[in-house]
Design an enzyme around this catalytic site. Sequence first.
Site, PDB file in Angstrom:
ATOM      1  N   GLY A  10      -5.705   3.986  -7.052  1.00  0.00           N
ATOM      2  CA  GLY A  10      -5.941   2.939  -6.059  1.00  0.00           C
ATOM      3  C   GLY A  10      -6.198   3.565  -4.700  1.00  0.00           C
ATOM      4  O   GLY A  10      -5.560   4.543  -4.337  1.00  0.00           O
ATOM      5  N   ASP A 128       2.611   2.730  -2.643  1.00  0.00           N
ATOM      6  CA  ASP A 128       3.870   2.343  -3.292  1.00  0.00           C
ATOM      7  C   ASP A 128       5.050   3.244  -2.891  1.00  0.00           C
ATOM      8  O   ASP A 128       6.200   2.876  -3.101  1.00  0.00           O
ATOM      9  CB  ASP A 128       3.719   2.398  -4.820  1.00  0.00           C
ATOM     10  CG  ASP A 128       2.595   1.513  -5.325  1.00  0.00           C
ATOM     11  OD1 ASP A 128       2.221   0.568  -4.610  1.00  0.00           O
ATOM     12  OD2 ASP A 128       2.081   1.765  -6.438  1.00  0.00           O
ATOM     13  N   ARG A 172       4.109  -1.892  -7.477  1.00  0.00           N
ATOM     14  CA  ARG A 172       4.248  -1.654  -8.913  1.00  0.00           C
ATOM     15  C   ARG A 172       5.710  -1.703  -9.357  1.00  0.00           C
ATOM     16  O   ARG A 172       6.353  -2.705  -9.123  1.00  0.00           O
ATOM     17  CB  ARG A 172       3.582  -0.338  -9.304  1.00  0.00           C
ATOM     18  CG  ARG A 172       2.681  -0.538 -10.539  1.00  0.00           C
ATOM     19  CD  ARG A 172       2.373   0.750 -11.188  1.00  0.00           C
ATOM     20  NE  ARG A 172       1.146   1.363 -10.730  1.00  0.00           N
ATOM     21  CZ  ARG A 172      -0.072   1.032 -11.148  1.00  0.00           C
ATOM     22  NH1 ARG A 172      -0.256   0.063 -11.996  1.00  0.00           N
ATOM     23  NH2 ARG A 172      -1.123   1.685 -10.696  1.00  0.00           N
ATOM     24  N   GLU A 222       5.957  -7.263  -6.573  1.00  0.00           N
ATOM     25  CA  GLU A 222       5.192  -7.744  -7.742  1.00  0.00           C
ATOM     26  C   GLU A 222       5.860  -7.377  -9.071  1.00  0.00           C
ATOM     27  O   GLU A 222       5.650  -8.044 -10.079  1.00  0.00           O
ATOM     28  CB  GLU A 222       3.768  -7.180  -7.697  1.00  0.00           C
ATOM     29  CG  GLU A 222       3.714  -5.651  -7.742  1.00  0.00           C
ATOM     30  CD  GLU A 222       2.313  -5.081  -7.656  1.00  0.00           C
ATOM     31  OE1 GLU A 222       1.344  -5.845  -7.593  1.00  0.00           O
ATOM     32  OE2 GLU A 222       2.198  -3.828  -7.660  1.00  0.00           O
ATOM     33  N   ARG A 266       6.029 -22.450  -1.014  1.00  0.00           N
ATOM     34  CA  ARG A 266       4.654 -21.959  -1.158  1.00  0.00           C
ATOM     35  C   ARG A 266       4.658 -20.441  -1.300  1.00  0.00           C
ATOM     36  O   ARG A 266       5.607 -19.780  -0.887  1.00  0.00           O
ATOM     37  CB  ARG A 266       3.828 -22.321   0.079  1.00  0.00           C
ATOM     38  CG  ARG A 266       3.711 -23.795   0.347  1.00  0.00           C
ATOM     39  CD  ARG A 266       2.756 -24.463  -0.633  1.00  0.00           C
ATOM     40  NE  ARG A 266       2.559 -25.848  -0.260  1.00  0.00           N
ATOM     41  CZ  ARG A 266       1.613 -26.276   0.577  1.00  0.00           C
ATOM     42  NH1 ARG A 266       0.791 -25.414   1.144  1.00  0.00           N
ATOM     43  NH2 ARG A 266       1.503 -27.551   0.866  1.00  0.00           N
ATOM     44  N   GLN A 274      -2.969  -5.217   1.714  1.00  0.00           N
ATOM     45  CA  GLN A 274      -2.000  -4.158   2.045  1.00  0.00           C
ATOM     46  C   GLN A 274      -2.592  -2.757   1.980  1.00  0.00           C
ATOM     47  O   GLN A 274      -2.031  -1.811   2.514  1.00  0.00           O
ATOM     48  CB  GLN A 274      -0.800  -4.203   1.068  1.00  0.00           C
ATOM     49  CG  GLN A 274       0.038  -5.440   1.215  1.00  0.00           C
ATOM     50  CD  GLN A 274       0.829  -5.738  -0.055  1.00  0.00           C
ATOM     51  OE1 GLN A 274       1.978  -5.395  -0.139  1.00  0.00           O
ATOM     52  NE2 GLN A 274       0.212  -6.373  -1.033  1.00  0.00           N
ATOM     53  N   ARG A 275      -3.688  -2.626   1.249  1.00  0.00           N
ATOM     54  CA  ARG A 275      -4.295  -1.293   1.098  1.00  0.00           C
ATOM     55  C   ARG A 275      -5.507  -1.098   1.989  1.00  0.00           C
ATOM     56  O   ARG A 275      -6.078  -0.019   2.038  1.00  0.00           O
ATOM     57  CB  ARG A 275      -4.754  -1.110  -0.355  1.00  0.00           C
ATOM     58  CG  ARG A 275      -3.653  -0.761  -1.259  1.00  0.00           C
ATOM     59  CD  ARG A 275      -3.993  -0.276  -2.622  1.00  0.00           C
ATOM     60  NE  ARG A 275      -5.311  -0.336  -3.132  1.00  0.00           N
ATOM     61  CZ  ARG A 275      -5.592  -0.586  -4.426  1.00  0.00           C
ATOM     62  NH1 ARG A 275      -4.595  -0.843  -5.260  1.00  0.00           N
ATOM     63  NH2 ARG A 275      -6.810  -0.566  -4.867  1.00  0.00           N
TER      64      ARG A 275
HETATM   65  O1  F6P Z   1      -0.551   1.785  -6.874  1.00  0.00           O
HETATM   66  C1  F6P Z   1      -1.094   1.064  -5.821  1.00  0.00           C
HETATM   67  C2  F6P Z   1      -1.303  -0.372  -6.202  1.00  0.00           C
HETATM   68  O2  F6P Z   1      -1.827  -1.055  -5.085  1.00  0.00           O
HETATM   69  C3  F6P Z   1      -0.052  -1.089  -6.744  1.00  0.00           C
HETATM   70  O3  F6P Z   1       0.829  -1.468  -5.728  1.00  0.00           O
HETATM   71  C4  F6P Z   1      -0.677  -2.222  -7.501  1.00  0.00           C
HETATM   72  O4  F6P Z   1       0.145  -2.689  -8.536  1.00  0.00           O
HETATM   73  C5  F6P Z   1      -1.914  -1.589  -8.073  1.00  0.00           C
HETATM   74  O5  F6P Z   1      -2.228  -0.478  -7.256  1.00  0.00           O
HETATM   75  C6  F6P Z   1      -3.087  -2.516  -8.120  1.00  0.00           C
HETATM   76  O6  F6P Z   1      -4.133  -1.838  -8.719  1.00  0.00           O
HETATM   77  P1  F6P Z   1      -5.639  -2.354  -8.707  1.00  0.00           P
HETATM   78  O7  F6P Z   1      -6.156  -2.226  -7.318  1.00  0.00           O
HETATM   79  O8  F6P Z   1      -6.329  -1.440  -9.650  1.00  0.00           O
HETATM   80  O9  F6P Z   1      -5.602  -3.776  -9.158  1.00  0.00           O
END
Ligand code: F6P
Length: 342
Positions: A10, A128, A172, A222, A266, A274-275
């Site tokens: 990711g 993560d 994760r 999650e 809600r 977040q990324r």
């Molecule tokens: O490992 C980083 C992460 O953003 C996790 O927090 C998340 O579960 C996963 O990657 C999501 O992956 P993708 O972007 O492939 O759906």
Amino acid sequence: MRVGVLTGGGDCPGLNAVIRGIVRKGVQEYGFDFTGYRDGWRGPLEGDVVPLDIPAVRGILPRGGTILGSSRTNPLKVEGGVERVRRTLAEQDVDALIVIGGEDTLGVAATLHDEHGVKVVGVPKTIDNDLDATDYTFGFDTAVNIATEAIDRLHTTAESHMRVLVVEVMGRHAGWIALHSGLAGGANVILIPEQRFDLDQVCAWVESRFKIRYAPIVVVAEGAMPKDGDMVLKDGTLDSFGHVRLSGIGEWLANQIEKRTGKEARTTVLGHVQRGGTPSAFDRWLATRFGLHAIEAVRDGDFGKMVSLRGTDVVRVPIADATARIKTVDPRLYEEVGVFFG
Ligand code: F6P
């Protein structure tokens, strides 16, 4: 010397800062040449390259994502994958490879080094923060800041409407993002994968918050799971490293809270927000230092190692140490923040 660089898994804020650090020091101080591989392990597998020199890294420090592209390709799962990677490196005169990735991407790097003699140096990345053998990974701080800002904003709307707002964050199977952003954002409940939660207790915390005329914010990772239930999955599909897609626990939890307490609930799923975007100053600092130390490890011929943050020092550890297990939240740390629940 020619050094290959790839970013796998990711994407994560700070990847470009690492690449820039590697190239700037590698060219300026050691006179190295570079080959960028596109989309993680897919690049060396298919010989797909990106030019990588000083002009290519100009202006990328504040940019999110990765100029090299990324993927979750696993060459160990591809017929003849290891041989194909080795052949590409040999044909393109690449003497060593810097692999920037998380548990999966670095796991491949460890195998290629330990079992097939490929000269690799690893750089840990993941929002993560679940990689063992390093105190922090870059990307985490940015993700926590983004989630914290979202929680701050959700407080005001929750209070205007006297609703329960559930915020689902990534991470994760580790609760680091939930724990840090939940604490920084003043959440009333924080639920992490490391500790199964009791729905009755969560509802009691929610109700006690309403009693003092505040609207509760519940931050849920999650990967969090109820005491008597399973992890909620997006769908049943697995990526090439065998990981399921998570997400859905937030929605499930809001429904349960609404049903049990009668209060409107809600969900906000922060997801890839977040990324995305520009890395925080801390992540730029850490990522740049990792890049500088990674190219120094290549110069020293110290392969099979990963750069790692220990306190304020960047040190080298065997890649295999970082990928053997994930780093999860210590129960004592979780207990410490429990004083704010309810
Ligand atoms: O490992 C980083 C992460 O953003 C996790 O927090 C998340 O579960 C996963 O990657 C999501 O992956 P993708 O972007 O492939 O759906």
